[in-house]
Scaffold this motif. Structure first.
Motif, mmCIF file in Angstrom:
data_model
loop_
_atom_site.group_PDB
_atom_site.id
_atom_site.type_symbol
_atom_site.label_atom_id
_atom_site.label_comp_id
_atom_site.label_asym_id
_atom_site.label_seq_id
_atom_site.Cartn_x
_atom_site.Cartn_y
_atom_site.Cartn_z
ATOM 1 N N TRP A 53 -18.267 -58.085 -10.277
ATOM 2 C CA TRP A 53 -18.311 -58.737 -8.971
ATOM 3 C C TRP A 53 -19.663 -59.406 -8.736
ATOM 4 O O TRP A 53 -19.732 -60.551 -8.279
ATOM 5 C CB TRP A 53 -18.006 -57.747 -7.862
ATOM 6 N N LEU A 54 -20.748 -58.733 -9.051
ATOM 7 C CA LEU A 54 -22.073 -59.322 -8.863
ATOM 8 C C LEU A 54 -22.244 -60.578 -9.719
ATOM 9 O O LEU A 54 -22.935 -61.519 -9.320
ATOM 10 C CB LEU A 54 -23.162 -58.298 -9.180
ATOM 11 N N GLN A 55 -21.606 -60.601 -10.860
ATOM 12 C CA GLN A 55 -21.689 -61.740 -11.761
ATOM 13 C C GLN A 55 -20.904 -62.944 -11.238
ATOM 14 O O GLN A 55 -21.328 -64.079 -11.413
ATOM 15 C CB GLN A 55 -21.181 -61.328 -13.154
ATOM 16 N N VAL A 56 -19.769 -62.725 -10.596
ATOM 17 C CA VAL A 56 -18.891 -63.833 -10.206
ATOM 18 C C VAL A 56 -18.865 -64.103 -8.695
ATOM 19 O O VAL A 56 -18.250 -65.071 -8.258
ATOM 20 C CB VAL A 56 -17.440 -63.608 -10.697
ATOM 21 N N LYS A 57 -19.534 -63.295 -7.926
ATOM 22 C CA LYS A 57 -19.469 -63.395 -6.467
ATOM 23 C C LYS A 57 -19.814 -64.793 -5.957
ATOM 24 O O LYS A 57 -19.105 -65.338 -5.102
ATOM 25 C CB LYS A 57 -20.400 -62.363 -5.835
ATOM 26 N N SER A 58 -20.871 -65.403 -6.458
ATOM 27 C CA SER A 58 -21.275 -66.718 -5.949
ATOM 28 C C SER A 58 -20.214 -67.778 -6.236
ATOM 29 O O SER A 58 -19.973 -68.670 -5.412
ATOM 30 C CB SER A 58 -22.626 -67.137 -6.523
ATOM 31 N N VAL A 59 -19.550 -67.674 -7.380
ATOM 32 C CA VAL A 59 -18.486 -68.629 -7.719
ATOM 33 C C VAL A 59 -17.301 -68.440 -6.772
ATOM 34 O O VAL A 59 -16.754 -69.406 -6.232
ATOM 35 C CB VAL A 59 -18.039 -68.459 -9.187
ATOM 36 N N VAL A 60 -16.912 -67.198 -6.557
ATOM 37 C CA VAL A 60 -15.789 -66.904 -5.668
ATOM 38 C C VAL A 60 -16.093 -67.394 -4.257
ATOM 39 O O VAL A 60 -15.250 -68.045 -3.623
ATOM 40 C CB VAL A 60 -15.469 -65.393 -5.665
ATOM 41 N N ARG A 61 -17.291 -67.125 -3.771
ATOM 42 C CA ARG A 61 -17.652 -67.548 -2.410
ATOM 43 C C ARG A 61 -17.665 -69.072 -2.284
ATOM 44 O O ARG A 61 -17.235 -69.619 -1.262
ATOM 45 C CB ARG A 61 -19.006 -66.974 -1.997
ATOM 46 N N SER A 62 -18.134 -69.778 -3.298
ATOM 47 C CA SER A 62 -18.142 -71.242 -3.217
ATOM 48 C C SER A 62 -16.719 -71.800 -3.231
ATOM 49 O O SER A 62 -16.425 -72.782 -2.553
ATOM 50 C CB SER A 62 -18.986 -71.865 -4.328
ATOM 51 N N ILE A 63 -15.821 -71.168 -3.966
ATOM 52 C CA ILE A 63 -14.416 -71.583 -3.957
ATOM 53 C C ILE A 63 -13.813 -71.328 -2.584
ATOM 54 O O ILE A 63 -13.082 -72.156 -2.044
ATOM 55 C CB ILE A 63 -13.619 -70.872 -5.070
ATOM 56 N N GLU A 64 -14.134 -70.174 -1.994
ATOM 57 C CA GLU A 64 -13.636 -69.870 -0.654
ATOM 58 C C GLU A 64 -14.088 -70.914 0.365
ATOM 59 O O GLU A 64 -13.337 -71.291 1.251
ATOM 60 C CB GLU A 64 -14.141 -68.496 -0.200
ATOM 61 N N ARG A 65 -15.302 -71.400 0.210
ATOM 62 C CA ARG A 65 -15.838 -72.404 1.131
ATOM 63 C C ARG A 65 -15.388 -73.815 0.764
ATOM 64 O O ARG A 65 -15.647 -74.750 1.499
ATOM 65 C CB ARG A 65 -17.367 -72.348 1.133
ATOM 66 N N GLY A 66 -14.732 -73.979 -0.383
ATOM 67 C CA GLY A 66 -14.297 -75.296 -0.816
ATOM 68 C C GLY A 66 -15.425 -76.132 -1.378
ATOM 69 O O GLY A 66 -15.294 -77.338 -1.557
ATOM 70 N N VAL A 67 -16.558 -75.507 -1.709
ATOM 71 C CA VAL A 67 -17.739 -76.208 -2.189
ATOM 72 C C VAL A 67 -17.575 -76.675 -3.626
ATOM 73 O O VAL A 67 -18.073 -77.730 -4.001
ATOM 74 C CB VAL A 67 -18.988 -75.295 -2.078
ATOM 75 N N SER A 68 -16.854 -75.951 -4.419
ATOM 76 C CA SER A 68 -16.792 -76.222 -5.844
ATOM 77 C C SER A 68 -15.855 -77.358 -6.219
ATOM 78 O O SER A 68 -15.731 -77.701 -7.375
ATOM 79 C CB SER A 68 -16.354 -74.962 -6.591
ATOM 80 N N GLY A 69 -15.188 -77.941 -5.252
ATOM 81 C CA GLY A 69 -14.230 -78.991 -5.563
ATOM 82 C C GLY A 69 -12.812 -78.482 -5.629
ATOM 83 O O GLY A 69 -11.871 -79.256 -5.738
ATOM 84 N N PHE A 70 -12.637 -77.163 -5.595
ATOM 85 C CA PHE A 70 -11.293 -76.589 -5.590
ATOM 86 C C PHE A 70 -10.782 -76.563 -4.160
ATOM 87 O O PHE A 70 -11.490 -76.169 -3.253
ATOM 88 C CB PHE A 70 -11.306 -75.158 -6.140
ATOM 89 N N PRO A 71 -9.535 -76.969 -3.934
ATOM 90 C CA PRO A 71 -8.986 -76.854 -2.584
ATOM 91 C C PRO A 71 -8.823 -75.386 -2.229
ATOM 92 O O PRO A 71 -8.556 -74.550 -3.084
ATOM 93 C CB PRO A 71 -7.625 -77.540 -2.696
ATOM 94 N N CYS A 72 -9.054 -75.077 -0.990
ATOM 95 C CA CYS A 72 -8.965 -73.677 -0.561
ATOM 96 C C CYS A 72 -8.138 -73.594 0.713
ATOM 97 O O CYS A 72 -8.371 -74.327 1.675
ATOM 98 C CB CYS A 72 -10.353 -73.113 -0.319
ATOM 99 N N SER A 73 -7.176 -72.714 0.711
ATOM 100 C CA SER A 73 -6.326 -72.529 1.882
ATOM 101 C C SER A 73 -6.928 -71.569 2.883
ATOM 102 O O SER A 73 -6.355 -71.314 3.924
ATOM 103 C CB SER A 73 -4.951 -72.009 1.444
ATOM 104 N N GLY A 74 -8.085 -70.997 2.541
ATOM 105 C CA GLY A 74 -8.701 -70.011 3.417
ATOM 106 C C GLY A 74 -8.319 -68.599 3.047
ATOM 107 O O GLY A 74 -8.815 -67.646 3.597
ATOM 108 N N ARG A 75 -7.394 -68.462 2.096
ATOM 109 C CA ARG A 75 -6.972 -67.142 1.635
ATOM 110 C C ARG A 75 -7.359 -66.982 0.178
ATOM 111 O O ARG A 75 -7.337 -67.923 -0.585
ATOM 112 C CB ARG A 75 -5.468 -66.971 1.754
ATOM 113 N N VAL A 76 -7.706 -65.767 -0.193
ATOM 114 C CA VAL A 76 -8.029 -65.459 -1.588
ATOM 115 C C VAL A 76 -7.106 -64.400 -2.088
ATOM 116 O O VAL A 76 -6.713 -63.519 -1.422
ATOM 117 C CB VAL A 76 -9.500 -65.029 -1.753
#
Length: 76
Positions: A53-76
């Motif tokens: 989790w510590l290794q991937v947390k920043s990637v997951v959070r950026s996806i949740e915020r839609g920052v990474s270019g991935f569309p996000c529905s607001g749900r994970v």
């Protein structure tokens, strides 16, 4: 070198479906890393789900915020 190996392994865990194996990781990278190298790396430290989790947390959070270019529905 440890961070490079850990990055590679966590990327593999995130991208593989089914059982994750040292042989599977080696095959994914075309043999650039042997399954023995993966096994030795993993046997040096007792990694936990918290470590992953510590290794991937920043990637997951950026996806949740839609920052990474991935569309996000607001749900994970």
């Amino acid at each position: 070198m440890k961070n490079k190996e850990l990055d590679l392994y966590t990327d593999y865990l995130l991208s593989t479906f089914g059982a994750a194996t040292a042989t599977g990781l080696s095959a994914m990278v075309g043999g650039a890393v042997s399954h023995d190298q993966v096994t030795r790396f993993l046997s040096k430290t007792d990694y936990t789900s918290k470590d992953l989790w510590l290794q991937v947390k920043s990637v997951v959070r950026s996806i949740e915020r839609g920052v990474s270019g991935f569309p996000c529905s607001g749900r994970v």
